[in-house]
Structures are given as structure tokens and as C-alpha cells.
Design an enzyme around this catalytic site. Structure first.
Site, short mmCIF file in Angstrom:
data_model
loop_
_atom_site.label_atom_id
_atom_site.label_comp_id
_atom_site.label_asym_id
_atom_site.label_seq_id
_atom_site.Cartn_x
_atom_site.Cartn_y
_atom_site.Cartn_z
N HIS A 57 -43.14 -23.84 -5.83
CA HIS A 57 -44.44 -24.12 -6.41
C HIS A 57 -44.26 -25.07 -7.59
O HIS A 57 -43.19 -25.11 -8.21
CB HIS A 57 -45.11 -22.83 -6.88
CG HIS A 57 -45.52 -21.92 -5.78
ND1 HIS A 57 -46.43 -20.91 -5.97
CD2 HIS A 57 -45.15 -21.86 -4.47
CE1 HIS A 57 -46.61 -20.27 -4.84
NE2 HIS A 57 -45.84 -20.82 -3.91
N GLU A 59 -45.27 -24.93 -10.63
CA GLU A 59 -44.91 -24.26 -11.88
C GLU A 59 -43.43 -23.87 -11.90
O GLU A 59 -42.75 -24.06 -12.91
CB GLU A 59 -45.78 -23.01 -12.10
CG GLU A 59 -47.25 -23.31 -12.21
CD GLU A 59 -48.01 -23.28 -10.89
OE1 GLU A 59 -49.22 -23.05 -10.91
OE2 GLU A 59 -47.38 -23.49 -9.81
N CYS A 90 -45.69 -17.42 -10.03
CA CYS A 90 -45.57 -18.44 -11.08
C CYS A 90 -45.88 -17.85 -12.45
O CYS A 90 -45.24 -18.21 -13.44
CB CYS A 90 -46.47 -19.62 -10.76
SG CYS A 90 -45.91 -20.53 -9.30
#
Length: 159
Positions: A57, A59, A90
Site C-alpha cells: 500500500h 502508506e 496502514c
């Protein structure tokens, strides 16, 4: 209250989300920027499909890049600017990294038809046996022995 500077950093994250999701098509339209002391430490997009990594992801990618850049696993005093509300993974990664603040643009409800962040969150707050993956504790004593040994290390990593 976000400042004009916070909004500028969040716009970078949104631009990165477009780059990742629309232009590069490396994953979903998610972008993240990590800033500390006014300095951008990382500017990353989602790369789940490109890297074939469900943890890639934006993040998490930004946290990894920022940590490499400063040579530490802690980002105390940093701010995370995310194009979208952090998923549970995240958010937890940001907590582990000791990030001090998160600003985000899109909410889970804005893209619930595409990604199941709310469903995962709802699952996590259920008692263990009721969760979708129904985690079961097995071999606790053997695991406890390792933890006890780790506790006794004089220089054991703590984070």
C-alpha cells in the site's frame, strides 16, 4: 486544523495516487507522503499489483522508504499525508513507526464499492472466534518460551 502547508503535502499524496492508479496502474489510486521538519522523506504510491504484494500500500511503501532514508525504524515527529483514509494495516504500520499525525483526503465510504477497508475494520473489532479468519491460539507455551528468552536479552530490540 490543517495549514496551507499541510494541504500542499496532501495534494502531493493525491497526485501520487493518480500516478499510481491511473498512469502507472501499479495498484489502486493511493498515494502517501511522509514529512518531518518540513522535509519530504518519502512520496510513494500503491504498488500492490505491480509488486504482487498485498502489503504494498502507498502508506507502507512510504514508511519503508522514509525509514530507509533516515536509517531508523522510527519516524517520531513525522506526519503522514495519505490520499485516502488508512486501512487497518496502514494505520497500524504508522503507529508502529511512531508517526505523530495523519491527514487524509478520501474516506473509506468514498470507495467502499472497490476496497473493503470498512469490512476489515469491522472484522477486527469482533471477538477472535467470530472473525472471518477465526484465529486460534496453539502452542502458546512454546511461543512463550521464546518471548521469555527475548525478554532476558540485555540488548534486545524494543520498538
Amino acid at each position: 486544523m490543517p495549514s496551507a502547508r499541510d494541504e500542499a503535502f496532501l495534494r502531493l499524496a493525491i497526485a501520487r495516487s493518480r500516478q499510481a492508479g491511473i498512469v502507472e496502474r501499479s495498484g489502486g489510486p493511493f498515494g502517501a507522503v511522509i514529512v518531518r521538519g518540513g522535509e519530504v522523506l518519502a512520496d510513494e504510491g500503491n504498488s500492490v499489483t505491480r509488486d504482487r504484494d498485498p502489503t504494498a500500500h502507498a502508506e507502507v511503501n512510504a514508511i519503508r522508504a522514509a525509514c530507509r532514508r533516515i536509517g531508523s525504524h522510527e519516524l517520531a515527529g513525522a506526519t503522514l499525508y495519505a490520499s485516502s483514509e488508512c486501512c487497518p494495516m496502514c494505520y497500524a504500520a504508522a503507529r508502529w513507526a511512531r508517526i505523530g499525525k495523519i491527514f487524509y483526503a478520501a474516506a473509506w465510504s468514498d470507495y467502499a464499492d472497490l476496497f473493503d477497508d470498512r469490512d476489515i475494520h469491522a472484522d477486527l473489532v469482533k471477538p477472535l472466534p467470530e472473525r472471518r479468519l477465526a484465529p486460534e491460539r496453539v502452542l502458546a507455551g512454546e511461543a512463550w518460551e521464546v518471548w521469555d528468552e527475548f525478554r532476558r536479552l540485555p540488548d534486545g530490540a524494543r520498538y
